[in-house]
Write a protein that holds these residues in place. Structure first.
Motif, mmCIF file in Angstrom:
data_model
loop_
_atom_site.group_PDB
_atom_site.id
_atom_site.type_symbol
_atom_site.label_atom_id
_atom_site.label_comp_id
_atom_site.label_asym_id
_atom_site.label_seq_id
_atom_site.Cartn_x
_atom_site.Cartn_y
_atom_site.Cartn_z
ATOM 1 N N ASN A 80 -1.971 -4.041 -12.959
ATOM 2 C CA ASN A 80 -3.302 -3.449 -12.830
ATOM 3 C C ASN A 80 -3.656 -3.357 -11.342
ATOM 4 O OD1 ASN A 80 -6.001 -2.820 -12.992
ATOM 5 N ND2 ASN A 80 -6.630 -4.734 -13.981
ATOM 6 N N ALA A 81 -4.166 -2.212 -10.917
ATOM 7 C CA ALA A 81 -4.487 -2.067 -9.492
ATOM 8 C C ALA A 81 -5.742 -1.226 -9.306
ATOM 9 C CB ALA A 81 -3.323 -1.406 -8.767
ATOM 10 N N GLU A 82 -6.421 -1.469 -8.207
ATOM 11 C CA GLU A 82 -7.607 -0.667 -7.879
ATOM 12 C C GLU A 82 -7.180 0.678 -7.282
ATOM 13 O OE1 GLU A 82 -10.035 -3.034 -5.353
ATOM 14 O OE2 GLU A 82 -10.588 -4.393 -6.995
ATOM 15 N N LEU A 83 -8.114 1.614 -7.368
ATOM 16 C CA LEU A 83 -7.834 2.984 -6.908
ATOM 17 C C LEU A 83 -7.321 3.018 -5.467
ATOM 18 C CD1 LEU A 83 -7.993 6.066 -7.405
ATOM 19 C CD2 LEU A 83 -10.395 5.954 -6.674
ATOM 20 N N TRP A 99 -3.871 4.639 -4.239
ATOM 21 C CA TRP A 99 -3.946 5.842 -3.407
ATOM 22 C C TRP A 99 -3.174 5.660 -2.103
ATOM 23 C CZ3 TRP A 99 -4.016 10.664 -3.439
ATOM 24 C CH2 TRP A 99 -4.361 11.396 -2.315
ATOM 25 N N GLU A 100 -3.349 4.519 -1.466
ATOM 26 C CA GLU A 100 -2.627 4.239 -0.217
ATOM 27 C C GLU A 100 -1.121 4.346 -0.415
ATOM 28 O OE1 GLU A 100 -3.387 3.897 2.977
ATOM 29 O OE2 GLU A 100 -5.334 4.571 2.218
ATOM 30 N N ASP A 107 -2.373 -5.740 -2.198
ATOM 31 C CA ASP A 107 -1.559 -5.780 -0.995
ATOM 32 C C ASP A 107 -1.225 -7.202 -0.587
ATOM 33 O OD1 ASP A 107 -0.999 -3.133 -0.670
ATOM 34 O OD2 ASP A 107 -2.946 -2.731 0.255
ATOM 35 N N VAL A 108 -0.343 -7.763 -1.347
ATOM 36 C CA VAL A 108 0.237 -9.065 -0.997
ATOM 37 C C VAL A 108 1.744 -8.829 -0.948
ATOM 38 C CG1 VAL A 108 -1.582 -10.467 -2.027
ATOM 39 C CG2 VAL A 108 0.346 -9.745 -3.447
ATOM 40 N N GLU A 132 7.106 -10.470 -3.033
ATOM 41 C CA GLU A 132 7.602 -11.745 -3.591
ATOM 42 C C GLU A 132 6.475 -12.490 -4.320
ATOM 43 O OE1 GLU A 132 8.233 -10.626 -0.582
ATOM 44 O OE2 GLU A 132 10.427 -10.429 -0.615
ATOM 45 N N THR A 133 5.262 -12.370 -3.787
ATOM 46 C CA THR A 133 4.109 -13.006 -4.437
ATOM 47 C C THR A 133 3.848 -12.357 -5.790
ATOM 48 O OG1 THR A 133 3.175 -13.388 -2.262
ATOM 49 C CG2 THR A 133 1.656 -13.626 -4.121
ATOM 50 N N MET A 134 3.967 -11.033 -5.824
ATOM 51 C CA MET A 134 3.790 -10.314 -7.094
ATOM 52 C C MET A 134 4.823 -10.786 -8.125
ATOM 53 S SD MET A 134 1.286 -8.224 -6.808
ATOM 54 C CE MET A 134 1.638 -7.693 -8.443
#
Ligand SMILES: Nc1ncnc2c1ncn2[C@@H]1O[C@H](COP(=O)(O)OP(=O)(O)O)[C@@H](O)[C@H]1O
Ligand SMILES: O=C(O)C1=C[C@@H](OP(=O)(O)O)[C@@H](O)[C@H](O)C1
Ligand SMILES: [Mg+2]
Length: 195
Positions: A122-125, A129-130, A172-173, A176-178
């Motif tokens: 799940n991610a914010e717009l 977009w970036e 934006d981490v 590896e954290t993801m």
């Protein structure tokens, strides 16, 4: 039921692999969420094969996703995607990264649900977009206002993605954290494997 107590020394990846069992791990979510990148790294951490359904579609058709959309349209693409997914999900454990529209398609969604554990990135717009505006490989974003298109897709698709077994916030981490968060979500997952 798996009531075997894990040794304290088991690594996160080992615990996740045990919890996954023979199921596939299937990544779903919008374009740019990181399904392909994080899926590949998660498979490596788990020590299981990785496959990306878009890459497989491109391999069997010998066409790019953009070429397929142009030549045959989205409906035909979805039919091909469903056929490819059915084959990829037949045996596990594997990590399967899907294209953003797969889980929205009824036929593919049924196969994905049957095929294993689903994880929604799940991610914010702004995050999406970036990432997606750097490339022009996504036919659905070839519109006058691609950011608005992405937002419209979020509205339409997020309630469906929310049916996933696991949800991890993509942001934006470090990648590896993801991966660690995905592994932790699998290790903590209470959904039992059906025989
Ligand atoms: N956590 C992250 N931090 C920075 N960049 C990321 C992260 N996750 C993915 N990316 C990058 O974002 C882009 C889109 O990722 P990708 O895996 O292709 O997404 P999807 O398959 O969901 O469309 C790629 O360039 C990828 O390397
Ligand atoms: O969201 C979608 O409908 C699509 C997402 C793409 O995959 P990614 O989500 O990996 O970019 C690709 O399957 C195709 O361009 C359609
Ligand atoms: Mg992808």
């Amino acid at each position: 039921m798996n009531d075997v107590t894990e040794p304290v020394s088991a690594t996160l990846a080992e615990r996740a692999k045990r919890a996954l069992g023979r199921r596939n791990l299937i990544f779903i979510g919008l374009m740019g969420a990181g399904k392909s990148a994080i899926g590949r790294m998660t498979a490596q951490a788990l020590g299981v094969p990785f496959v990306d359904s878009d890459h497989e579609i491109e391999r069997v058709s010998r066409m790019t996703i953009s070429e397929l959309f142009t030549a045959y349209g989205e409906e035909e693409f979805r039919a091909l995607e469903a056929r490819v997914l059915k084959r990829l999900l037949r045996s596990g454990p594997r990590v399967v990264s899907t294209g953003g529209g797969a889980y929205v398609n009824e036929r593919s969604r049924r196969q994905i649900k049957k095929g294993g554990l689903t994880v929604w990135l799940n991610a914010e717009l702004e995050v999406l977009w970036e990432r997606v505006n750097k490339r022009d490989t996504r036919p659905l974003l070839k519109t006058e206002n691609p950011k608005q298109t992405l937002e419209n897709l979020m509205r339409a698709r997020y309630p469906i993605y929310a049916e996933a077994d696991l949800v991890v916030l993509s942001r934006d981490v470090k990648k590896e954290t993801m991966v660690e968060e995905v592994l932790a979500a699998i290790a903590d997952c209470k959904k039992a494997e059906t025989p």
